[in-house]
Design an enzyme around this catalytic site. Structure first.
Site, mmCIF file in Angstrom:
data_model
loop_
_atom_site.group_PDB
_atom_site.id
_atom_site.type_symbol
_atom_site.label_atom_id
_atom_site.label_comp_id
_atom_site.label_asym_id
_atom_site.label_seq_id
_atom_site.Cartn_x
_atom_site.Cartn_y
_atom_site.Cartn_z
ATOM 1 N N ASP A 1 51.605 42.822 43.380
ATOM 2 C CA ASP A 1 51.876 41.682 44.531
ATOM 3 C C ASP A 1 52.113 41.601 45.639
ATOM 4 O O ASP A 1 50.433 42.062 46.409
ATOM 5 C CB ASP A 1 53.304 43.438 45.418
ATOM 6 N N GLU B 1 37.616 50.652 31.997
ATOM 7 C CA GLU B 1 37.021 51.381 31.585
ATOM 8 C C GLU B 1 37.764 52.057 30.932
ATOM 9 O O GLU B 1 37.837 53.051 30.174
ATOM 10 C CB GLU B 1 37.009 52.571 32.834
#
Length: 567
Positions: free
Chosen positions: A219, A270
């Protein structure tokens, strides 16, 4: 001329799931209510996973589900690593993710990094702390102007109306400093020059990724970094267009924001597959690409089709530009017509053009401001054009974002009594902003009941009587319904979508768009969209789907068709 095709990741095919995904936005409080409190919830979503699976989407994007006072529909977040108890628990969330994954549906969570709520533990600590303290440094506090600091630090205004500064009362009861809020005063902006803010959001990204979230919608991605010392005190200067185009605006789209997303990308990578992300970045078109870079978020919303008229030339220009931009950055484009912030496109396309009451190329809010009279909407024309535009969009390379209810052909709810409204933009800017409640009215699942099947005891926003005609159970019995059309289109999209490119073909006239894509099996499928009134010839082949019935090999006006062409 063909676009550049994307070369998929052969070592990890699942890493590319997002590039051409059909993503369905769920506004949780208005989707399905499982406990009869009038508010949609997490278990409600879980109960509707079979519906979502049958629809044929690849992912759901969940608007904020965090603890919140709902000063801005959940975008005022109290705790980024929890679920609003009115919506459920973390255990409910885990069950929902498991159910969605079991149905082959990915999960995208909304993350709100520009601001917290004023109930967040950090902001409460800031209020209790002294000026200049580490607790206040997590936010943007400044001394006021005037003899006693009684004037705000500058004259900047909030997106939701009024000043962008709010004065606090210090712990000893005296008037104190001012804090900055780009949106509602209940949404204090974070200070992204503070390393603690950086680290806490990395923790949040890992928290949800570890729970199975596959990606994030970011956002206000362009608003995090700010130059609060900029000498732009007058509003005329701060609204200069060149500040946006050059990346020199003190509040929006500053170059240094991308260092944040480079950090986030390292966290995303990751995981196997890497977590996906898409930026909500209302920026100059020439600056959008950096948000979508492989070293950043990977994708950025383009709202260009949403803002375009129902016009062939405008659509072609938008499509060509955005595909070229995506090819240049290695990203994939995004396409959207409706979401929780704009008037539904089935209504926008039915509004009179050029009358000051909306029209396809606007967000339709002027029609709402003038009373939202349903009689002013040509609902049949609006839905016809909406289906044509959506079928065109679903054939484009890139991700297609759908908003809950558009698969039912829902119209905007234009008239909501003031006492039932919830959006702060309405109350802060009466007569200027109408708010976004009309597209957030809870969905109808059944043609009867206190909330048309949304829940057993009413809904948090009033539903009009005509919702019964759009109920899921009604449309499921109608082979010609909008729901049936969406299901067929999404199923065909899965069968057909292959390489990420298209090739424009010669069209019959200026009101027609025609392009070809390569199907998964190596064959060609063509897309013809007729924005005009006169029927147009379709290429020879099998009509796989059309938004209206094809007549004698010709596609009527305001319609789109997919055609498999034999080599």
């Amino acid at each position: 001329m063909p676009t550049t095709a994307h070369e998929p990741d052969r070592t990890n095919p699942s890493a590319d799931w997002w590039r051409q995904a059909a993503v369905y936005q769920i506004y949780p409080r208005s989707f399905a209510d499982s406990n009869a409190d009038g508010l949609g919830d997490i278990r409600g979503i879980t109960s509707r996973v079979p519906y979502l699976a049958k629809l044929g989407i690849d992912a759901v994007w969940l608007s904020p589900f965090y603890p919140s006072a709902l000063a801005d529909g959940g975008y005022d977040v109290d705790d980024y690593r929890n679920v609003d108890p009115r919506l459920g628990s973390l255990e409910d969330f885990d069950e929902m993710v498991s159910a969605l994954h079991g149905a082959g549906i990915k999960v995208i969570a909304d993350i709100v990094p520009n601001h917290t709520s004023d109930r967040h533990v950090w902001f409460q600590e800031a209020l209790a702390a002294a000026p200049g303290s580490p607790a206040r440094n997590r936010y943007i506090f400044r001394d006021g102007r005037g003899e006693h600091g009684e004037l705000p630090p500058n004259e900047w205004t909030s997106i939701f109306g009024g000043g962008a500064w709010e004065r606090v009362t210090e712990a000893d009861g005296t008037p104190g400093q001012w804090y900055f809020h780009l949106f509602a005063k209940e949404q204090p902006d974070l200070n992204w020059d503070n390393s603690e803010v950086h680290e806490d959001f990395l923790t949040t990204l890992r928290f949800w990724s570890d729970r199975g979230v596959d990606g994030f919608r970011v956002d206000v991605a362009h608003g995090l970094k700010k130059d609060m010392d900029a000498v732009h005190d007058d509003l005329e200067t701060i609204h200069r267009a060149d500040l946006f185009a050059l990346g020199e605006h003190p509040l929006w789209d500053r170059d240094e924001v991308h260092s944040i997303y480079a950090e986030w990308r390292r966290v995303f990578n990751e995981y196997t597959p890497p977590r996906a992300a898409v930026a909500e970045a209302w920026v100059h078109a020439d600056r959008r690409a950096r948000y979508a870079s492989p070293d950043g978020l990977g994708q950025a919303f383009n709202f260009d089709l949403l803002q375009a008229d129902f016009d062939a030339a405008q659509f072609r220009e938008v499509i060509t530009k955005n595909l070229a931009e995506a090819a240049a950055t290695g990203a994939s484009s995004t396409w959207v017509f409706s979401n929780h912030d704009v008037v539904r496109h089935a209504t926008r396309y039915g509004l009179p053009k050029g009358t000051g009451r909306g029209g396809a190329g606007t967000d339709g809010k002027d029609w709402l401001l003038d009373g939202g009279d349903p009689a002013e909407v040509d609902a049949a024309l609006g839905l016809r054009r909406a289906k044509a535009a959506t079928l065109l969009m679903l054939a484009l390379p890139g991700s297609a974002y759908l908003y809950q209810g558009e698969e039912l052909g829902l119209q905007e709810v234009g008239r909501i009594p003031e006492q039932d409204r919830q959006d702060p933009t309405y109350f802060r800017n009466r007569g200027v902003e109408i708010g976004r409640d009309g597209c957030r009215v809870p969905l109808p699942w059944e043609p009867t009941g206190t909330s048309f099947g949304f829940g057993a005891n009413g809904s948090h926003l009033p539903q009009p009587a005509w919702f019964k005609d759009y109920a899921v159970s009604v449309e499921e019995q109608d082979a010609g319904s909008t729901l049936a059309f969406y299901r067929r289109a999404l199923a065909l999209r899965h069968e057909l979508v292959g390489e990420e490119h298209l090739e424009w073909a010669d069209a019959a006239d200026d009101d027609v768009l025609h392009f070809a894509r390569t199907a998964r099996d190596g064959g060609a499928w063509h897309v013809v969209a007729n924005f005009g009134a006169a029927p147009t010839e379709l290429p020879e082949g099998e009509v796989l789907l059309s938004s209206v019935e094809v007549e004698g090999g010709k596609l009527p006006g305001d319609a789109t068709a997919w055609v498999r062409v034999q080599a």
